[in-house]
Scaffold this motif. Sequence first.
Motif, short mmCIF file in Angstrom:
data_model
loop_
_atom_site.label_atom_id
_atom_site.label_comp_id
_atom_site.label_asym_id
_atom_site.label_seq_id
_atom_site.Cartn_x
_atom_site.Cartn_y
_atom_site.Cartn_z
N PHE A 126 0.84 -1.19 0.00
CA PHE A 126 0.00 0.00 0.00
C PHE A 126 0.89 1.24 0.00
N GLN A 127 1.05 1.85 -1.16
CA GLN A 127 1.91 3.03 -1.26
C GLN A 127 1.34 4.20 -0.47
N ASN A 128 0.00 4.29 -0.39
CA ASN A 128 -0.60 5.42 0.31
C ASN A 128 -0.31 5.40 1.81
N PHE A 129 0.15 4.27 2.33
CA PHE A 129 0.56 4.22 3.73
C PHE A 129 1.72 5.18 3.98
N GLN A 130 2.59 5.34 2.97
CA GLN A 130 3.69 6.29 3.09
C GLN A 130 3.18 7.71 3.24
N LEU A 131 2.08 8.01 2.54
CA LEU A 131 1.49 9.35 2.65
C LEU A 131 0.96 9.59 4.05
N LEU A 132 0.33 8.57 4.63
CA LEU A 132 -0.19 8.70 5.98
C LEU A 132 0.93 8.94 6.98
N LEU A 133 2.03 8.21 6.83
CA LEU A 133 3.18 8.40 7.71
C LEU A 133 3.76 9.81 7.57
N LYS A 134 3.87 10.27 6.33
CA LYS A 134 4.43 11.61 6.11
C LYS A 134 3.54 12.68 6.74
N ALA A 135 2.22 12.50 6.64
CA ALA A 135 1.29 13.45 7.25
C ALA A 135 1.47 13.49 8.76
N GLY A 223 -5.22 18.70 8.25
CA GLY A 223 -4.61 19.64 7.32
C GLY A 223 -3.32 19.11 6.72
N ALA A 224 -2.52 18.42 7.56
CA ALA A 224 -1.26 17.84 7.06
C ALA A 224 -1.54 16.76 6.03
N PHE A 225 -2.54 15.92 6.30
CA PHE A 225 -2.85 14.86 5.35
C PHE A 225 -3.41 15.44 4.04
N SER A 226 -4.21 16.50 4.14
CA SER A 226 -4.74 17.14 2.94
C SER A 226 -3.61 17.70 2.08
N GLU A 227 -2.62 18.31 2.73
CA GLU A 227 -1.47 18.85 2.01
C GLU A 227 -0.68 17.74 1.33
N VAL A 228 -0.45 16.65 2.07
CA VAL A 228 0.31 15.53 1.53
C VAL A 228 -0.45 14.87 0.39
N TRP A 229 -1.74 14.70 0.55
CA TRP A 229 -2.55 14.03 -0.48
C TRP A 229 -2.57 14.85 -1.77
N HIS A 230 -2.60 16.17 -1.64
CA HIS A 230 -2.61 17.03 -2.82
C HIS A 230 -1.32 16.86 -3.62
N ASP A 231 -0.21 16.59 -2.93
CA ASP A 231 1.10 16.46 -3.58
C ASP A 231 1.55 15.01 -3.61
N ARG A 232 0.59 14.07 -3.61
CA ARG A 232 0.92 12.65 -3.42
C ARG A 232 1.80 12.08 -4.54
N ASP A 233 1.54 12.44 -5.81
CA ASP A 233 2.33 11.88 -6.91
C ASP A 233 3.80 12.30 -6.79
N HIS A 234 4.02 13.54 -6.46
CA HIS A 234 5.38 14.05 -6.29
C HIS A 234 6.09 13.34 -5.14
N ILE A 235 5.39 13.17 -4.02
CA ILE A 235 6.00 12.55 -2.84
C ILE A 235 6.33 11.08 -3.09
N LEU A 236 5.37 10.34 -3.66
CA LEU A 236 5.58 8.91 -3.89
C LEU A 236 6.70 8.66 -4.90
N LEU A 237 6.74 9.46 -5.97
CA LEU A 237 7.79 9.28 -6.97
C LEU A 237 9.16 9.63 -6.39
N THR A 238 9.22 10.67 -5.57
CA THR A 238 10.49 11.04 -4.93
C THR A 238 10.96 9.94 -3.99
N GLN A 239 10.07 9.41 -3.17
CA GLN A 239 10.43 8.35 -2.24
C GLN A 239 10.88 7.09 -2.97
N ARG A 240 10.16 6.76 -4.04
CA ARG A 240 10.52 5.55 -4.79
C ARG A 240 11.88 5.72 -5.45
N THR A 241 12.16 6.89 -6.02
CA THR A 241 13.45 7.12 -6.67
C THR A 241 14.58 7.07 -5.66
#
Length: 333
Positions: A126-135, A223-241
């Motif tokens: 679940f890649q979105n788990f990374q978003l939850l942690l970042k938030a 608010g933190a999760f909303s910010e992270v979710w809005h930028d989710r593609d950028h965050i996930l691609l950066t983490q994966r790279t």
Amino acid sequence: FEDDESSFCARIYAKSMLPFVLMTAAVSFAEVSERPLIEGAVEQALQVAIECIFLIEFIARALAMPCRTFLLDVYNVIDFLSVLPLALRLQRGLSLFSSDGTCDMGCSVLVGTVPILRLVRLLRRFQNFQLLLKAYFLAFEALPVILFIWAILCLAAASALYIVEPRGNVPTWVTAMWISVGSMTTLGYGSAFPVSYAGQTVIMVLVIASILYTAIPLGIIGGAFSEVWHDRDHILLTQRTRKRLKQAGYTARDIPFLFQIFDENSDGNLDIEEFKRMVEFMKVGFHGHRVVELFELFDEDGGGTIDDREFVKALFPESHYEIYGGGGGEEAE
């Protein structure tokens, strides 16, 4: 194998592991049911076979990613923990229960931890788990002070309750604390409650104050999760790279030299074709549209070129100052 997008076989493996892990969790839950489908040594042999598969997978991952930080990855730690029950099962001689038929400590550990560990293995999928942690990490900067004040409210209410309530109803300060926590979380178990008017007043004030105050951290986290979710593609691609570069053995200091090698016209920048050749040489598992997405991620100004500074700053911000210093001049020696 380590990355489900690195090859066709890895993709098939990743898709098949999801139903397999769910099945193994169901098997471990079923072993203590009233009417288990498989009983005795056969059932334990099946559990051993499952954990042997997990062990082989763990070893294969370690070999596919010969990196010193392998066990610093939380997912690899979870995989390792899910293999440990294998040693306990073998030590018990393929028997879940003790010799007298009761569920002893070893049995309780197997029954209580194995299903959870197997389900937690799926977090890797679940890649979105990374978003939850970042938030949560973003929100955590403000949470300590808020939690401290929350604790002060709880302690003050418990102390006031302990003072005003009869000892027959609130015999210890721990009981007063239990009532306060249950009231602040709006759970109200009912096992203990104030009987005096003063104690009831304390709890009423506490409940109202805690409801109003709890809205603050919830708003911060939301608010933190909303910010992270809005930028989710950028965050996930950066983490994966970043993860793939580390798996391949590259560090931030390797990036400027790689850019120099593939900068064919020596203008200090890479265009999309030069960038594709560099990514292919690095063997980090990006192909086709993924390489284009990665290039566009670093080309923030849309100029059609990127330099090593942009690349390092996006992927290794903590190393950017070490390599280039604080100015905008030439690369630091």
